[in-house]
Scaffold this motif. Structure first.
Motif, PDB file in Angstrom:
ATOM      1  N   TYR A 245       0.807  -1.282   0.038  1.00 14.14           N
ATOM      2  CA  TYR A 245      -0.098  -0.199  -0.027  1.00 14.14           C
ATOM      3  C   TYR A 245       0.819   1.132  -0.092  1.00 14.14           C
ATOM      4  CZ  TYR A 245      -3.880  -3.131   0.811  1.00 14.14           C
ATOM      5  OH  TYR A 245      -5.088  -4.020   0.907  1.00 14.14           O
ATOM      6  N   PRO A 246       0.335   2.425  -0.504  1.00 12.59           N
ATOM      7  CA  PRO A 246       1.257   3.446  -0.899  1.00 12.59           C
ATOM      8  C   PRO A 246       1.266   4.414   0.404  1.00 12.59           C
ATOM      9  CG  PRO A 246      -0.820   3.794  -1.789  1.00 12.59           C
ATOM     10  CD  PRO A 246      -0.949   2.451  -1.252  1.00 12.59           C
ATOM     11  N   ALA A 259      -1.506  14.153   2.552  1.00  9.50           N
ATOM     12  CA  ALA A 259      -0.667  13.595   3.590  1.00  9.50           C
ATOM     13  C   ALA A 259       0.373  12.666   2.940  1.00  9.50           C
ATOM     14  CB  ALA A 259      -1.489  12.604   4.536  1.00  9.50           C
ATOM     15  N   LEU A 260       0.129  12.047   1.954  1.00  2.88           N
ATOM     16  CA  LEU A 260       1.301  11.362   1.242  1.00  2.88           C
ATOM     17  C   LEU A 260       2.356  12.426   0.865  1.00  2.88           C
ATOM     18  CD1 LEU A 260       1.680   8.250   0.159  1.00  2.88           C
ATOM     19  CD2 LEU A 260       1.225   9.410  -2.317  1.00  2.88           C
ATOM     20  N   ALA A 261       2.026  13.368   0.147  1.00  2.00           N
ATOM     21  CA  ALA A 261       2.925  14.319  -0.122  1.00  2.00           C
ATOM     22  C   ALA A 261       3.669  15.003   1.057  1.00  2.00           C
ATOM     23  CB  ALA A 261       2.285  15.573  -1.152  1.00  2.00           C
ATOM     24  N   ILE A 265       6.444  11.325   0.275  1.00  2.00           N
ATOM     25  CA  ILE A 265       6.434  10.038  -0.449  1.00  2.00           C
ATOM     26  C   ILE A 265       6.392  10.291  -1.901  1.00  2.00           C
ATOM     27  CG2 ILE A 265       5.226   7.672  -0.796  1.00  2.00           C
ATOM     28  CD1 ILE A 265       4.441   8.127   2.443  1.00  2.00           C
ATOM     29  N   PRO A 266       7.148   9.799  -2.880  1.00  2.00           N
ATOM     30  CA  PRO A 266       7.016  10.006  -4.460  1.00  2.00           C
ATOM     31  C   PRO A 266       5.876   9.209  -5.043  1.00  2.00           C
ATOM     32  CG  PRO A 266       8.875   8.423  -4.014  1.00  2.00           C
ATOM     33  CD  PRO A 266       8.106   8.847  -2.641  1.00  2.00           C
ATOM     34  N   ASP A 267       5.451   9.624  -6.176  1.00  2.00           N
ATOM     35  CA  ASP A 267       4.201   9.033  -6.968  1.00  2.00           C
ATOM     36  C   ASP A 267       4.830   7.673  -7.281  1.00  2.00           C
ATOM     37  OD1 ASP A 267       2.656  11.142  -6.430  1.00  2.00           O
ATOM     38  OD2 ASP A 267       2.728  11.532  -8.432  1.00  2.00           O
TER      39      ASP A 267
END
Length: 356
Positions: A245-246, A259-261, A265-267
């Motif tokens: 999961y990312p 939140a990922l950014a 955390i990169p794409d």
């Protein structure tokens, strides 16, 4: 997937892959997988969430847990090749370790397999228990020092399940145990898995056996977490199934792209977290699989994350089962069921990658 709703941890082939049969045209990962034995074409399918859900035991189907129906199977079959993953709950299927299978729950699993067979599709039966289960109301880990739940109990479960479905055309494989974790009593995961595989081998030898790894079967931790893999594969049918999961902790419970950014955390996160697993499989000429993955939908950039992951896995010969599809789970970002009649956006990415 680690459920955000339950605290207790225990609680067909791609047509295009067949057409690309010439080894010289296949990506390196798939050529190596074919060199190990039978072909392993790329596909993208789903996990039918529902039978494993809920904490009420045994519970009632349609109230406490849910079985996928014929319409669900048909919807997915129109959009995806390969087998669907069908999680079940050990406690429901076998109320007492070592005891008989519950006929009502067994019939509910069979109804899904029957629906798949009518569509000329298949399901993989997945013991969705994290290497734990309730025994007399207490959570126990397989092969814990208390001896309440042992590898022989898991082997017995699979002897009975394989016996029940060995000749069923709608069942193509067995996922021995979903996301093993919490093995803190010195358990030997490889020995536990091997005992279950050996038990299945005594019943039938043709269906695929999926083996997951320690630490929630994390692809990112696979190599370090599973030093005693690979296992003995007497019938050339084991597939090693990792999950990825990312989100920031890899749990699949955070769906906010911002939140990922914010965590930097990169794409390329799905590629980055599975590269080591893909290499591990390729170097050992083993068949690999991504058994759970998905992305959020609050930002269109999520779909690029998924596209990059699927494209990489296709090149590496790692077929995929997306988490999840469930008619009774509403607008969950991961739900590939059409909510309010709208197709989930992830299907467009699947079509683009698989059809390319």
């Amino acid at each position: 997937m680690r459920s955000s709703l339950e605290i207790r941890p225990g609680s067909g082939l791609s047509r295009r892959g067949v057409l690309l049969g010439a080894a010289c045209l296949l990506p390196l990962g798939l050529r190596r997988a074919e060199a190990a034995g039978r072909p392993w074409p790329f596909f993208v399918n789903v996990n039918f969430q529902g039978l494993e859900g809920g904490s009420v035991l045994p519970g009632r189907e349609g109230t406490d847990y849910f079985a996928a129906g014929p319409a669900d199977l048909a919807y997915v079959a129109a959009r995806a090749d390969g087998p669907s993953r069908l999680p079940f709950k050990w406690e429901r299927l076998q109320p007492q370790p070592g005891g008989p299978l519950d006929p009502v729950y067994l019939a509910q699993i069979k109804s899904v397999a029957d629906a798949a067979a009518r569509l000329r599709r298949t399901v993989v039966l997945d013991c969705h228990n994290y290497m734990h289960r309730l025994v007399d109301g207490t959570d126990r880990a397989v092969d814990g020092r208390d001896g309440a739940l042992t590898r022989h109990h898991l082997a017995d479960l699979w002897t009975r399940v394989a016996s029940a479905f060995a000749r069923h055309p709608g069942v193509s494989g067995w996922d021995v145990m979903n996301e093993p974790q919490g093995l803190n009593d010195g358990q030997d995961l490889a020995a536990i898995m091997q005992a279950a595989i050996d038990a299945i081998d005594k019943v039938e030898t043709s269906k695929v056996v999926y083996v997951e790894g320690d630490g929630y079967s994390s692809a990112a931790k696979w190599v370090a977490a599973n030093p005693r893999y690979p296992l003995e594969d007497r019938h050339d049918r084991i597939v090693y199934s990792a999950h990825c999961y990312p989100d920031q902790d890899g749990s699949g419970t955070h769906f906010d792209y911002a939140a990922l950014a914010a965590h930097g955390i990169p794409d390329t996160v799905l590629v980055d977290r599975t590269r080591g697993f893909a290499q591990w499989c390729a170097e050992r000429r083993l068949r690999g699989h991504i058994g759970e993955t998905n992305v959020g939908i609050d930002d269109p950039r999520w779909l690029d994350v998924l596209r990059q992951g699927l494209t990489f896995w296709k090149a590496q010969g790692l077929p995929v089962n997306l988490w999840m599809y469930g008619a009774n789970f509403g607008p969950n970002p991961y739900n590939l069921f059409p909510v309010s009649g709208r197709e989930a956006p992830q299907w467009g990415v699947v079509k683009t990658v698989v059809g390319s």
